[in-house]
Design a protein around this motif. Structure first.
Motif, PDB file in Angstrom:
ATOM      1  N   PRO A  39       0.175  -1.644   0.171  1.00 34.91           N
ATOM      2  CA  PRO A  39      -0.296   0.066   0.220  1.00 34.91           C
ATOM      3  C   PRO A  39       1.047   1.728  -0.584  1.00 34.91           C
ATOM      4  O   PRO A  39       0.507   2.126  -0.784  1.00 34.91           O
ATOM      5  N   TRP A  40       1.930   1.413   0.590  1.00 41.57           N
ATOM      6  CA  TRP A  40       3.122   2.266   0.566  1.00 41.57           C
ATOM      7  C   TRP A  40       3.428   2.960  -0.747  1.00 41.57           C
ATOM      8  O   TRP A  40       3.693   3.312  -0.777  1.00 41.57           O
ATOM      9  N   ALA A  41       4.211   1.065  -1.364  1.00 45.25           N
ATOM     10  CA  ALA A  41       4.683   1.340  -2.481  1.00 45.25           C
ATOM     11  C   ALA A  41       3.682   1.999  -3.208  1.00 45.25           C
ATOM     12  O   ALA A  41       3.912   3.115  -4.531  1.00 45.25           O
ATOM     13  N   ARG A  42       2.409   2.109  -3.010  1.00 40.62           N
ATOM     14  CA  ARG A  42       1.345   2.310  -4.398  1.00 40.62           C
ATOM     15  C   ARG A  42       1.639   3.761  -4.063  1.00 40.62           C
ATOM     16  O   ARG A  42       1.607   5.017  -5.130  1.00 40.62           O
ATOM     17  N   ALA A  43       1.063   4.829  -2.571  1.00 40.93           N
ATOM     18  CA  ALA A  43       0.919   5.632  -3.342  1.00 40.93           C
ATOM     19  C   ALA A  43       2.765   6.399  -3.139  1.00 40.93           C
ATOM     20  O   ALA A  43       2.515   7.882  -3.579  1.00 40.93           O
ATOM     21  N   ALA A  44       3.210   5.593  -2.811  1.00 36.85           N
ATOM     22  CA  ALA A  44       4.966   6.369  -2.975  1.00 36.85           C
ATOM     23  C   ALA A  44       5.321   6.595  -4.715  1.00 36.85           C
ATOM     24  O   ALA A  44       5.886   7.835  -4.720  1.00 36.85           O
ATOM     25  N   ILE A  79      -2.656   4.703  10.755  1.00 35.95           N
ATOM     26  CA  ILE A  79      -2.084   4.532  11.181  1.00 35.95           C
ATOM     27  C   ILE A  79      -0.831   3.993  10.089  1.00 35.95           C
ATOM     28  O   ILE A  79       0.283   3.857  10.535  1.00 35.95           O
ATOM     29  N   GLY A  80      -1.583   4.202   8.860  1.00 35.42           N
ATOM     30  CA  GLY A  80      -0.163   3.813   7.345  1.00 35.42           C
ATOM     31  C   GLY A  80       0.600   5.175   7.547  1.00 35.42           C
ATOM     32  O   GLY A  80       1.314   4.435   7.296  1.00 35.42           O
ATOM     33  N   ASN A  81       0.070   6.183   7.603  1.00 31.67           N
ATOM     34  CA  ASN A  81       0.642   7.291   7.217  1.00 31.67           C
ATOM     35  C   ASN A  81       2.472   7.021   8.515  1.00 31.67           C
ATOM     36  O   ASN A  81       2.949   8.120   8.249  1.00 31.67           O
ATOM     37  N   LEU A  82       1.063   7.057  10.201  1.00 28.56           N
ATOM     38  CA  LEU A  82       2.219   6.912  11.526  1.00 28.56           C
ATOM     39  C   LEU A  82       3.580   5.660  10.647  1.00 28.56           C
ATOM     40  O   LEU A  82       4.586   6.500  10.723  1.00 28.56           O
ATOM     41  N   ILE A  83       3.339   4.932   9.869  1.00 30.72           N
ATOM     42  CA  ILE A  83       4.598   3.676   9.684  1.00 30.72           C
ATOM     43  C   ILE A  83       5.107   4.404   8.776  1.00 30.72           C
ATOM     44  O   ILE A  83       5.991   4.167   9.191  1.00 30.72           O
ATOM     45  N   TRP A  84       4.504   5.269   7.694  1.00 31.77           N
ATOM     46  CA  TRP A  84       5.209   5.129   6.180  1.00 31.77           C
ATOM     47  C   TRP A  84       6.167   6.594   7.351  1.00 31.77           C
ATOM     48  O   TRP A  84       7.416   6.779   6.877  1.00 31.77           O
ATOM     49  N   PHE A  85       5.666   7.879   7.957  1.00 35.57           N
ATOM     50  CA  PHE A  85       6.430   8.474   8.516  1.00 35.57           C
ATOM     51  C   PHE A  85       7.671   7.965   9.335  1.00 35.57           C
ATOM     52  O   PHE A  85       8.731   8.648   8.865  1.00 35.57           O
ATOM     53  N   ALA A 123       5.311  14.315   1.764  1.00 40.27           N
ATOM     54  CA  ALA A 123       6.192  13.246   2.194  1.00 40.27           C
ATOM     55  C   ALA A 123       5.881  12.571   3.764  1.00 40.27           C
ATOM     56  O   ALA A 123       6.241  11.069   3.688  1.00 40.27           O
ATOM     57  N   LEU A 124       5.435  13.388   5.028  1.00 34.81           N
ATOM     58  CA  LEU A 124       5.473  12.837   5.638  1.00 34.81           C
ATOM     59  C   LEU A 124       4.059  12.145   6.483  1.00 34.81           C
ATOM     60  O   LEU A 124       3.653  11.147   6.675  1.00 34.81           O
ATOM     61  N   TRP A 125       3.609  12.795   5.004  1.00 39.06           N
ATOM     62  CA  TRP A 125       1.002  11.678   4.749  1.00 39.06           C
ATOM     63  C   TRP A 125       0.922  12.161   4.238  1.00 39.06           C
ATOM     64  O   TRP A 125      -0.061  12.394   3.222  1.00 39.06           O
ATOM     65  N   PRO A 126       1.815  10.880   3.497  1.00 41.00           N
ATOM     66  CA  PRO A 126       1.016  10.620   1.806  1.00 41.00           C
ATOM     67  C   PRO A 126      -0.268   9.941   1.432  1.00 41.00           C
ATOM     68  O   PRO A 126      -0.753   9.764   0.624  1.00 41.00           O
ATOM     69  N   ILE A 127      -0.873   8.992   2.363  1.00 41.87           N
ATOM     70  CA  ILE A 127      -1.732   8.053   2.105  1.00 41.87           C
ATOM     71  C   ILE A 127      -2.924   8.662   2.243  1.00 41.87           C
ATOM     72  O   ILE A 127      -2.891   9.713   2.952  1.00 41.87           O
ATOM     73  N   GLY A 128      -3.873   8.463   1.042  1.00 46.83           N
ATOM     74  CA  GLY A 128      -5.152   9.072   1.000  1.00 46.83           C
ATOM     75  C   GLY A 128      -5.289   9.957   0.693  1.00 46.83           C
ATOM     76  O   GLY A 128      -6.436  10.851   0.130  1.00 46.83           O
ATOM     77  N   LYS A 129      -3.862  10.421  -0.086  1.00 50.30           N
ATOM     78  CA  LYS A 129      -3.571  11.778  -1.213  1.00 50.30           C
ATOM     79  C   LYS A 129      -4.052  11.410  -2.621  1.00 50.30           C
ATOM     80  O   LYS A 129      -3.968  10.099  -2.855  1.00 50.30           O
ATOM     81  N   VAL A 130      -4.797  12.044  -3.456  1.00 51.53           N
ATOM     82  CA  VAL A 130      -4.166  11.949  -4.625  1.00 51.53           C
ATOM     83  C   VAL A 130      -4.046  12.727  -5.624  1.00 51.53           C
ATOM     84  O   VAL A 130      -4.125  13.992  -5.639  1.00 51.53           O
TER      85      VAL A 130
END
Length: 134
Positions: A39-44, A79-85, A123-130
């Protein structure tokens, strides 16, 4: 894409956009290799494309765009954004901040520095953005 956006994107690539897009791509590949990081790979990966050509597009929250919440904008997205951070977000944000500082020294680099500061926030909070056309 308008001619001004094309010209700005060319200057952007030459003035730090390419190496930061590469950084996003490396983060995406590392996350994809771990399998659980898909999921993070797709957002990145989506933001790597945006980082390469940011002019003429903008990043918005999905729930603001659609008017409906989803997994990426709800508690799981938090939670995903915290892990990403912890894993990659702050590294990419520091890269954008350093590039922004270097660009802000010159008059012509100020608009590009501002774009890097916006990308540092993403970069700090990418999940949920389009990424949508501007």
């Amino acid at each position: 894409m308008q001619p001004v956006s094309i010209l700005l994107n060319i200057f952007w690539i030459l003035l730090g956009g390419a190496w930061m897009a590469f950084g996003w791509l490396v983060a995406a590949v590392i996350m994809a290799i771990t399998i659980i990081g898909l999921p993070w790979a797709r957002a990145a990966f989506n933001i790597a494309v945006y980082t390469l050509l940011p002019f003429g597009s903008r990043a918005v929250r999905r729930d603001e765009l659609t008017g409906q919440g989803d997994l990426g904008t709800g508690p799981l997205g938090l939670i995903g954004n915290l892990i990403w951070f912890i894993l990659a977000g702050w590294w990419l944000a520091i890269g954008h901040l350093i590039t922004a500082i270097l660009l802000a020294v010159t008059i012509i680099g100020i608009p590009f520095a501002w774009a890097h500061l916006k990308l540092a926030g993403i970069a700090l909070w990418p999940i949920g953005k389009v990424i949508v056309p501007a």
